[in-house]
Structures are given as structure tokens and as C-alpha cells.
Design a protein around this motif. Structure first.
Motif, PDB file in Angstrom:
ATOM      1  N   UNK A   4      20.573 -17.812  17.652  1.00  0.00           N
ATOM      2  CA  UNK A   4      21.399 -17.201  18.696  1.00  0.00           C
ATOM      3  C   UNK A   4      22.777 -16.866  18.163  1.00  0.00           C
ATOM      4  N   UNK A   5      23.294 -17.744  17.262  1.00  0.00           N
ATOM      5  CA  UNK A   5      24.597 -17.450  16.669  1.00  0.00           C
ATOM      6  C   UNK A   5      24.542 -16.171  15.850  1.00  0.00           C
ATOM      7  N   UNK A   6      23.482 -16.045  15.012  1.00  0.00           N
ATOM      8  CA  UNK A   6      23.452 -14.877  14.140  1.00  0.00           C
ATOM      9  C   UNK A   6      23.280 -13.598  14.955  1.00  0.00           C
ATOM     10  N   UNK A   7      22.494 -13.658  16.045  1.00  0.00           N
ATOM     11  CA  UNK A   7      22.324 -12.444  16.832  1.00  0.00           C
ATOM     12  C   UNK A   7      23.636 -12.069  17.508  1.00  0.00           C
ATOM     13  N   UNK A   8      24.412 -13.060  17.905  1.00  0.00           N
ATOM     14  CA  UNK A   8      25.704 -12.772  18.507  1.00  0.00           C
ATOM     15  C   UNK A   8      26.619 -12.068  17.511  1.00  0.00           C
ATOM     16  N   UNK A 250       2.024 -14.488  12.012  1.00  0.00           N
ATOM     17  CA  UNK A 250       2.609 -13.144  12.165  1.00  0.00           C
ATOM     18  C   UNK A 250       3.414 -13.049  13.462  1.00  0.00           C
ATOM     19  N   UNK A 251       2.796 -13.452  14.558  1.00  0.00           N
ATOM     20  CA  UNK A 251       3.458 -13.341  15.856  1.00  0.00           C
ATOM     21  C   UNK A 251       4.633 -14.310  15.988  1.00  0.00           C
ATOM     22  N   UNK A 252       4.478 -15.515  15.442  1.00  0.00           N
ATOM     23  CA  UNK A 252       5.588 -16.485  15.476  1.00  0.00           C
ATOM     24  C   UNK A 252       6.794 -15.927  14.712  1.00  0.00           C
ATOM     25  N   UNK A 253       6.541 -15.331  13.527  1.00  0.00           N
ATOM     26  CA  UNK A 253       7.651 -14.791  12.729  1.00  0.00           C
ATOM     27  C   UNK A 253       8.319 -13.612  13.424  1.00  0.00           C
ATOM     28  N   UNK A 254       7.506 -12.746  14.056  1.00  0.00           N
ATOM     29  CA  UNK A 254       8.106 -11.616  14.785  1.00  0.00           C
ATOM     30  C   UNK A 254       9.005 -12.127  15.901  1.00  0.00           C
ATOM     31  N   UNK A 255       8.516 -13.129  16.636  1.00  0.00           N
ATOM     32  CA  UNK A 255       9.320 -13.653  17.743  1.00  0.00           C
ATOM     33  C   UNK A 255      10.592 -14.330  17.217  1.00  0.00           C
ATOM     34  N   UNK A 259      12.596 -10.737  17.538  1.00  0.00           N
ATOM     35  CA  UNK A 259      12.877 -10.729  18.980  1.00  0.00           C
ATOM     36  C   UNK A 259      14.069 -11.630  19.295  1.00  0.00           C
ATOM     37  N   UNK A 260      14.030 -12.868  18.782  1.00  0.00           N
ATOM     38  CA  UNK A 260      15.143 -13.785  19.050  1.00  0.00           C
ATOM     39  C   UNK A 260      16.282 -13.569  18.054  1.00  0.00           C
ATOM     40  N   UNK A 261      15.947 -13.483  16.751  1.00  0.00           N
ATOM     41  CA  UNK A 261      16.964 -13.409  15.702  1.00  0.00           C
ATOM     42  C   UNK A 261      17.797 -12.140  15.778  1.00  0.00           C
ATOM     43  N   UNK A 263      17.367  -9.751  18.178  1.00  0.00           N
ATOM     44  CA  UNK A 263      17.389  -9.202  19.547  1.00  0.00           C
ATOM     45  C   UNK A 263      16.791  -7.792  19.593  1.00  0.00           C
ATOM     46  N   UNK A 264      15.654  -7.625  18.932  1.00  0.00           N
ATOM     47  CA  UNK A 264      14.926  -6.355  18.966  1.00  0.00           C
ATOM     48  C   UNK A 264      13.771  -6.504  19.969  1.00  0.00           C
ATOM     49  N   UNK A 265      13.922  -5.984  21.179  1.00  0.00           N
ATOM     50  CA  UNK A 265      12.915  -6.231  22.216  1.00  0.00           C
ATOM     51  C   UNK A 265      11.561  -5.581  21.913  1.00  0.00           C
ATOM     52  N   UNK A 266      11.567  -4.531  21.040  1.00  0.00           N
ATOM     53  CA  UNK A 266      10.305  -3.805  20.798  1.00  0.00           C
ATOM     54  C   UNK A 266       9.217  -4.719  20.227  1.00  0.00           C
ATOM     55  N   UNK A 267       9.605  -5.846  19.625  1.00  0.00           N
ATOM     56  CA  UNK A 267       8.579  -6.729  19.060  1.00  0.00           C
ATOM     57  C   UNK A 267       8.046  -7.749  20.056  1.00  0.00           C
ATOM     58  N   UNK A 268       8.548  -7.698  21.301  1.00  0.00           N
ATOM     59  CA  UNK A 268       8.002  -8.608  22.324  1.00  0.00           C
ATOM     60  C   UNK A 268       6.733  -8.036  22.936  1.00  0.00           C
ATOM     61  N   UNK A 269       6.383  -6.815  22.532  1.00  0.00           N
ATOM     62  CA  UNK A 269       5.130  -6.217  22.996  1.00  0.00           C
ATOM     63  C   UNK A 269       4.346  -5.780  21.772  1.00  0.00           C
TER      64      UNK A 269
END
Ligand SMILES: [Zn+2]
Length: 427
Positions: A4-8, A250-255, A259-261, A263-269
Motif C-alpha cells: 500500500x505504501x508503494x502504490x501511494x 499466476x493469479x496470486x501474483x497478479x493480485x 492489482x494491489x501493488x 493499483x491496476x484494476x484491469x487485472x482484477x478481471x
């Protein structure tokens, strides 16, 4: 916490107009994938973004023409953007390939029929090589010699293989041991969040042999289809492919990373009929040989899995030899699907090809036909994706030291999974 820090920090540093447009298109993209999902039940393979967006897609029921219009507009808007950071350049290129595939899928849902190769180029950003029957018959001849005896070679293969079916009451123990071995090997090279986990379920009446359903929050449901007998070699294959280091990882790393790191929402789908699938299936298949060399695999199967299944481990080397030859027939699946879907072979001719050339038992051949009908050109993602992933990873693992080269392969594998890279960029 660190993520969360790095995404900020990133959000504070990247106030450029191009990034703002990318973020807006990414959100639009997720909503459009969910909108297509209302027309195509198999389309949305995973979604763990805001539940509100899914509710909106269900309530709105956007029609195909309007979805197509919105995808076109998103691509036009992106074509004018020139982001300055490499990260954003790659993000844009990948998102554009995904949107391009969505245009093709929407057209297909509207009745457009592409040839097999054109479909795979548009949906998966790749075209499979094709081979004539004689190419595979060379391999079939080697199998014929390995299992010399009377009767058709396909029948000898099936008779031989029948000794390796895992008894149903041993299936859970064998699968859990195989998944655990893949998990241990993966964790040696790839750190995963401590809360990651999976549920293992046995199901029936499906056109696939295994499936990973990613639920978000680093959790998967792994389903194994028990319609047909499950042979001992499938335990390592399925465990690595669906679990570790395949789809679950694969999915764990994308999330975690995207997605979290970032903040790219496109990988939540995850839209199933898209270039993302070639990377997902290709890395999941390559992950098997990444985890286990031929010798390591044989030793693990003989020492652990055969005893757990109550099978005769002395037969394992010959069975492994057969499986290495059968793997060389992989592209016969693509060619069967192409000929069948292009109308060049009838259902009966395709069955004959699958039994005599691909050496599937009749029941398995029928399951494959069902798979082609449901998934069409998707079939190339497994073997072509595996070959493309391997070639890419080996280009990044050139150390003359075997242990170091192995570390390099795992690092390239992780990077291939968790960064935006369309299949055509692997070449
Ligand atoms: Zn898969």
C-alpha cells in the motif's frame, strides 16, 4: 503493508495526463469485460474487483453493438496517449491487445465466424504451427515400437495405460501430495503471501480435466474432473498446472503485484478468450518442467505417488518414456480442432484422427470434441503457449552454472507471469 505504501508513492509520482487516461480506460475495460460476460457465460473467468461494478453490468444488460462502440472508443482514446514510463508503455500495449481481442469476441457473439488461425490471432495474439498427418505418424511409429505387440497401437497404448489409473479412493491423497510438492518447489524461488491457499474439489460432467477458479484474496478453488480415469502422471501435471507454480500462483501474483501493488484494476478481471489466456495456460504448462526435471519427476512419482496410489512403481520408467513420446503429439490437438472447426473434417473424421493419430481413448476423444466446440481456438494456448513461454524463459536463463540457470529460469517465469506482456511480444 509495504504494497500500500508503494502504490501511494506511485500515485503521487505519476500525475501525468497519459496515466490518468490509462487508469480511466482500465476501469472502462473491466466494466466492458463484465458487460460481455452477460452475453457469454464462460467469458469472465475470475473477477474480484468492486462487486458494485458486477451488479451494474447485470442491471444494465448493455447490448453487443453498444459494447463494441465503447471498446472502439477506448482503443481510439488510448492510441493518442504517449506515456513516458516503461511500465505504463507496457501497460498500454497489453490493455490494447486485450481490447482488440474483446472486439473479436463481441463480433463472434454477434455471428461473425473467423477461420481457426484468424480467430487465434485475434483472441490470443498467436497462430499455431500446423503439421500434416505424416508428421505425427512418425511419433506414432516410435510408440508402436515401444509397446510392440498385436492389435492397433491406440489399443495397446490404452491397455498399457490402464495399469496407471489412480484408484478413486486414493485420488485425494495423491493429488494433495502432488500439489504440495509443487508448492514446496515454488516457494523455494517465489515468495507468496502467507495467507494464500486453495480448496481441492472433485467434480464431474465437464469438458475440461481440471480448472482453477480464482476467488481473490489469494484463494483458489481447484477442481479435478473425475468423469474419466485419472492416470498417475496427471497428478503432477494437474497439481503444477492448476496450483503451483501454475494458475493459482499466476493469479496470486497478479493480485499482489498489479492489482494491489500498482493499483491496476484491469487485472482484477480475467476474460477467458483473450491474450491473457495464452500466458496463463503457457506458464501453467511450462511450470511442470520448471518444477521437475524428467529425472526428478520420475523419482518423486516412484518414491511418493506410486506407493500412495498403490501402483507398481517398477513400471514407472517405461510409462514416463511413453508419456514423453505422447507429448510430441500435442500439436495434433490443434490440428484436429482447426480441421474440425474450419469444416475440413467431419465429427467422425476428427474422432478417427484423435484416436489413431493423437492416440486418445474413444471416451477422451469425445471429451476433446466437446472441448473444441465449447472453447474453439483456445486449444492452442496449452502447447503453443508452453513452447512460447519456454523459449522466452530460456532466453533469460543463460548462465553456464546449472544452479544459477535454474534460479534465472524461475525469475524469468515470475516476471513473465506478473508483468503486462502480450504473447506476440514473447517472440
Ligand atoms: Zn489451465
Amino acid at each position: 503493508m509495504t504494497q500500500h505504501q508503494s502504490s501511494g508513492n506511485r500515485a503521487a509520482a505519476s500525475g501525468s495526463p497519459a496515466v490518468a487516461v490509462l487508469d480511466a480506460v482500465a476501469e472502462r475495460y473491466v466494466k466492458l469485460v463484465l458487460a460481455i460476460g452477460q452475453h457469454d457465460a464462460a467469458y469472465v473467468d475470475a473477477y474480484y474487483g468492486p462487486p458494485r461494478w458486477q451488479d451494474e453490468a447485470i442491471a444494465r444488460q448493455q447490448d453487443l453493438a453498444s459494447i463494441r462502440h465503447d471498446i472502439d472508443a477506448a482503443r481510439t482514446l488510448m492510441s493518442t496517449q504517449r506515456p513516458s514510463h516503461d511500465d505504463d508503455v507496457q501497460r498500454l500495449a497489453f490493455l490494447d491487445k486485450q481490447l482488440r481481442a474483446m472486439q473479436a469476441r463481441v463480433d463472434m457473439l454477434g455471428g461473425t465466424v473467423f477461420s481457426f488461425d484468424e480467430e487465434t490471432e485475434r483472441l490470443y495474439d498467436a497462430v499455431s504451427p500446423h503439421h500434416p498427418r505424416a508428421y505425427y505418424e512418425d511419433v506414432v511409429r516410435q510408440i508402436d515400437q515401444l509397446l510392440a505387440g498385436p492389435g492397433p497401437v491406440s489399443e495397446r497404448v490404452n491397455a498399457f495405460r490402464s495399469q496407471f489409473a489412480i484408484p478413486p479412493d486414493r485420488l485425494r491423497a495423491v493429488m494433495e501430495a502432488a500439489i504440495q510438492a509443487g508448492r514446496e518447489r515454488t516457494l523455494h524461488y517465489i515468495a507468496l503471501p502467507p495467507s494464500e491457499n486453495f480448496l481441492l474439489e472433485f467434480v464431474s460432467d465437464q469438458p475440461w480435466s481440471g480448472y482453477n477458479w480464482y476467488k481473490g484474496n489469494f484463494q483458489s478453488v481447484i477442481q479435478i474432473n473425475i468423469d474419466l480415469p485419472i492416470y498417475i502422471d496427471r497428478a503432477v501435471d494437474l497439481g503444477c498446472h492448476e496450483g503451483y507454480p501454475g494458475h493459482h500462483v499466476y493469479n496470486v501474483l497478479l493480485e499482489q503485484d498489479l492489482v494491489r501493488g500498482k493499483q491496476w484494476p484491469e487485472y482484477s478481471v480475467y476474460p477467458l478468450f483473450s491474450p491473457q489466456s495464452l500466458i496463463a495456460e503457457g506458464t501453467a504448462n511450462y511450470g511442470i518442467e520448471l518444477c521437475f526435471s524428467d529425472d526428478e519427476r520420475l523419482a518423486f512419482e516412484q518414491q511418493v505417488l506410486y506407493p500412495l496410489a498403490g501402483l507398481d512403481a517398477s513400471l514407472a520408467p517405461r510409462y514416463a518414456q511413453l508419456n514423453r513420446l505422447l507429448a510430441q503429439l500435442g500439436y495434433a490437438d490443434n490440428d484436429a480442432a482447426m480441421q474440425y472447426l474450419n469444416g475440413a473434417m467431419t465429427r467422425e473424421q476428427t474422432m478417427e484422427w484423435l484416436i489413431k493419430v493423437r492416440l486418445y481413448p474413444a471416451e477422451k476423444a469425445a471429451q476433446r470434441l466437446q472441448f473444441y466446440e465449447a472453447m474453439r481456438g483456445y486449444v492452442i494456448n496449452y502447447n503453443l503457449g508452453q513452447d512460447m513461454s519456454r523459449a522466452y524463459i530460456l532466453r533469460h536463463a543463460t548462465s553456464p552454472d546449472a544452479a544459477h540457470a535454474r534460479t534465472q529460469r524461475w525469475a524469468a517465469f515470475r516476471q513473465l507471469m506478473a508483468s503486462p506482456r502480450p504473447p506476440s511480444a514473447l517472440l
